[in-house]
Structure formats: C-alpha cells, structure tokens
Design an enzyme around this catalytic site. Sequence first.
Site, short mmCIF file in Angstrom:
data_model
loop_
_atom_site.label_atom_id
_atom_site.label_comp_id
_atom_site.label_asym_id
_atom_site.label_seq_id
_atom_site.Cartn_x
_atom_site.Cartn_y
_atom_site.Cartn_z
N ARG A 1 0.85 -1.21 0.00
CA ARG A 1 0.00 0.00 0.00
C ARG A 1 0.88 1.25 0.00
O ARG A 1 0.55 2.24 -0.64
CB ARG A 1 -0.92 0.00 1.22
N PHE B 1 -11.08 -5.81 -5.94
CA PHE B 1 -11.03 -6.60 -4.70
C PHE B 1 -10.57 -5.70 -3.55
O PHE B 1 -9.58 -5.98 -2.88
CB PHE B 1 -10.10 -7.83 -4.83
N ASP C 1 -6.01 -7.39 -6.30
CA ASP C 1 -5.61 -8.17 -5.12
C ASP C 1 -6.70 -9.19 -4.79
O ASP C 1 -7.41 -9.07 -3.79
CB ASP C 1 -5.37 -7.22 -3.94
N CYS D 1 -2.24 -14.41 -3.73
CA CYS D 1 -1.94 -14.91 -2.38
C CYS D 1 -2.17 -16.42 -2.32
O CYS D 1 -2.38 -16.99 -1.26
CB CYS D 1 -2.77 -14.17 -1.33
N1 SAH Z 1 -6.93 -5.60 -1.19
C1 SAH Z 1 -7.63 -5.81 0.06
C2 SAH Z 1 -7.76 -7.26 0.43
C3 SAH Z 1 -8.48 -8.09 -0.61
S1 SAH Z 1 -9.13 -9.57 0.04
C4 SAH Z 1 -6.97 -5.01 1.16
O1 SAH Z 1 -5.92 -4.41 0.90
O2 SAH Z 1 -7.49 -4.98 2.26
C5 SAH Z 1 -10.09 -10.13 -1.29
C6 SAH Z 1 -11.41 -9.41 -1.48
O3 SAH Z 1 -11.99 -9.89 -2.68
C7 SAH Z 1 -12.46 -9.63 -0.41
O4 SAH Z 1 -12.86 -8.39 0.09
C8 SAH Z 1 -13.63 -10.33 -1.11
O5 SAH Z 1 -14.89 -9.86 -0.67
C9 SAH Z 1 -13.41 -9.92 -2.53
N2 SAH Z 1 -13.89 -10.81 -3.58
C10 SAH Z 1 -13.75 -12.16 -3.67
N3 SAH Z 1 -14.20 -12.60 -4.86
C11 SAH Z 1 -14.66 -11.51 -5.54
C12 SAH Z 1 -15.21 -11.31 -6.83
N4 SAH Z 1 -15.39 -12.32 -7.69
N5 SAH Z 1 -15.55 -10.05 -7.20
C13 SAH Z 1 -15.37 -9.03 -6.35
N6 SAH Z 1 -14.81 -9.15 -5.13
C14 SAH Z 1 -14.45 -10.38 -4.73
#
Ligand code: SAH
Length: 397
Positions: free
Chosen positions: A211, A227, A300, A340
């Site tokens: 970040r 995400f 992510d 991840c």
């Molecule tokens: N980048 C974030 C962490 C991401 S965790 C940070 O820095 O805090 C992954 C995220 O993807 C979760 O919030 C989950 O709700 C979302 N997610 C999972 N599958 C998804 C999809 N198909 N479309 C949109 N969001 C999704």
Amino acid sequence: MAAAPAIVLKDGRDKSLLARHPWIFSGAIERAPPLSPGASVDVRAADGTWLARAAFSPVSQIRARVWTFDPDERIDPAFFRRRVAAAVARRETMLDADNTAVRIVHAESDALPGVIADRYADVVVLQLLSAGADANRDAIVDAIVGATGVATIVERSDAEVRTLEGLAPATGVLRGALPARVVIRELGLNYRVDVLAGQKTGFFLDQRDNRRIVRDHAAGRRVLNAFCYTGGFTLAALDGGAQHAMSIDSSAPALGLARSNLAANPAIATKPAKWREADVFTELRALRNAGETFDLIVLDPPKFAPTAAHAQRAAAAYKDINLLAFKLLSAGGLLATFSCSGGISSDLFRKIVAGAAVDAHADATIIATLGASADHPLTLAFPEGEYLKGLLLRKSA
Ligand code: SAH
C-alpha cells in the site's frame, strides 16, 4: 526414566527435518504411538536418532509440526512465552503513532506452527490453525498477553484449514472486553477493523508495504482498485495524490466499512471515490466495454489456488483479470497485481501475467517484485511461507 513417546520415521525420511523443515507428512511415518490431537511428541529417525519435538495431529496429512529442534527444550508454558516474546520483539520497531497494527506471530515463519496473531492497536486477534496450536490455547494466550500487555484477545479460528486438522471453528472474545470499535492507523490513515466478522482476522496487514508503494506511485493518477475489501489500497492511493479512485468488491459489509474508513480520514475524505458492489470479472468487462481507462490498477484477489492441485483453474482466473487490467490501463499506466495462492509460485504467477499481457497486446516493464510486509517473515527452511507475491508493472506506451 522411560523414553518419551516418539514418532519413528521411515528409512530415509529424515531429510526434510535435517533441513529444518517443520512438517512431517503421514507418508513419512513408520509408526506413531496413540496420542491425543495436539500432544507433544518426540520425532526419531528410523535408526532411533532424535530429530525434533513436534505436535501430533492424528487426522491431518501434515501429521506433526515441529515445535523445536532442541532436545533439551520442553513444550510447556515457558516455551510459548519465549517464542511469542521473541516474535513480538522482532516487530518492536514496526509500531509507531502512524502504524498501530502489526502481525506479531506468523506461524511456521516464527517457529510457532499453526499460530497467527495480529495486533490491532489494543486488541490481538488470534488464529489457531493446527491441532498443536489448538491444544496449547491457554499457554499461547497467556504468552501474548504477557509479551504485548494487550488485555483483549479475540479468537478467529474459523479458517477452513482447521477442518483438515479435524478441528471445529472457534471464535469469540477469549480475554478482556472488546471495544465497540477497533480502530487502527496504518501509514498514517485510520481504519476500522471488524475483528469478529471481517475476513480472516479483520484486516490484510500483509499488504501494508505494498500500500505504501501504491501510495508513492499514485500522484495524479486515475485509480482502479479491484477486490478492495475495506479500502486499504484505495485510501493509500488517494493519500498519495490520486486524481480519483474506483473500487470494486463483492462484499457489501466490506464496502460499507471501506466508505466509512474514507470518511474517517479528513485529509482525503472529500476526494472523488466510487464504490461498486460487483463481481470483478463482470465489472472489469463492463468497464472495458464502456471504454474506461485508468492510470493505476490494483488487483488483489482472494486465494484462487489454496494448493498446487487448484493451480490450473486458478491460472485461468488470474489471466482473465490481468488481461482485462492491461486493456483498461492507459499507456504508461501502472498495474500492481497480486496472488496470495500458496499453489501458485512466483515464477508461475509471472508467466501467467506475461501471458495476459501478450493476449492484451501490451508490453510491460517490471518496476518491482512485491511480497508480504516484513511482519510476515519468510524463512529459508520454509519456502511454503511465500504465499503472497506481486508485481508492479508499467504498461509501455
Ligand atoms: N486488497 C484488500 C484485500 C483483498 S481480500 C486489502 O488491501 O485490504 C479479497 C477481497 O476480494 C475480499 O474483500 C472479497 O470480498 C473480494 N472478492 C472475492 N471474490 C470476488 C469477486 N469475484 N468479485 C469481487 N470481489 C471479490
């Protein structure tokens, strides 16, 4: 004195332990005594040589996880006090007024297999993911309270991997009282963390260093954060001077928290930000079809491949979103893309992203290879610890 109960390995199966790898797979075991889940047990080579002391997990493929390679070290409350205190001490310089959250115990990489502990200001959230960790809950909690002085400990042992260990989910407040709101600071920004119902332990601390990198590259850029969860990369980019940010996540609670996190930071609260509750795969296509472009995209996604067995399907998903991202990027635009997935190596990830660029008719330069923040250490003996990998790319003009 009678010899302690011991797991005896098959001939030649002592190699990984001699290389200090902490896992003993069921197939390596010649015989094991009847033991309760999580019990401490000695591990011996076929010729009787003492190798390690480990926690037994009768139903897991990882049948035992090493606590110590020192024959004189007993597994008792003092052991957990020493290990937790050392892990906490290694992070001391990472906490300051602008950064009040840190992972204090990172499982195998801190020589505490199955134990994850994240500190969020005055609350510690604990995950016990192996039979050995679960069986020593009280000693581990005492050790954390002793090493940190934190009074409130919350358990979030609701990760799916517990079922592989034959353990039921366990969540709740273990010690102290949970404040109505848990608020942390990261890179000088305020975030509320939902420690009881948020994903994993509530916040993705492993992305802190990334970040910061995104923040430092964001000035003047139009940002897309796919995400976004509770908005970490979005807020960092806006703080770094991004023109505006669009953020996508499929979770309404996560987006709700993301919006309120932005509002909780007066310096950036009024910057242009759009939040979309949508499936990223669908939304990226819609944005592309609408002819939208961005100068900085963050991808992510959640873990698509928990193990190598899922790699192929996961690879297709990673390729899809990266291909769409390349199409949505302006010339000279930046892509911070992550995986991840334990089942996808950094090599394979790079190949997938390279394939996505080719199919998008884009060229790109690697500005940086990215990994988890320093509070998620990686040890030479345990390469499985490298789960988060990322690339910061610049799309050629
Ligand atoms: N980048 C974030 C962490 C991401 S965790 C940070 O820095 O805090 C992954 C995220 O993807 C979760 O919030 C989950 O709700 C979302 N997610 C999972 N599958 C998804 C999809 N198909 N479309 C949109 N969001 C999704």
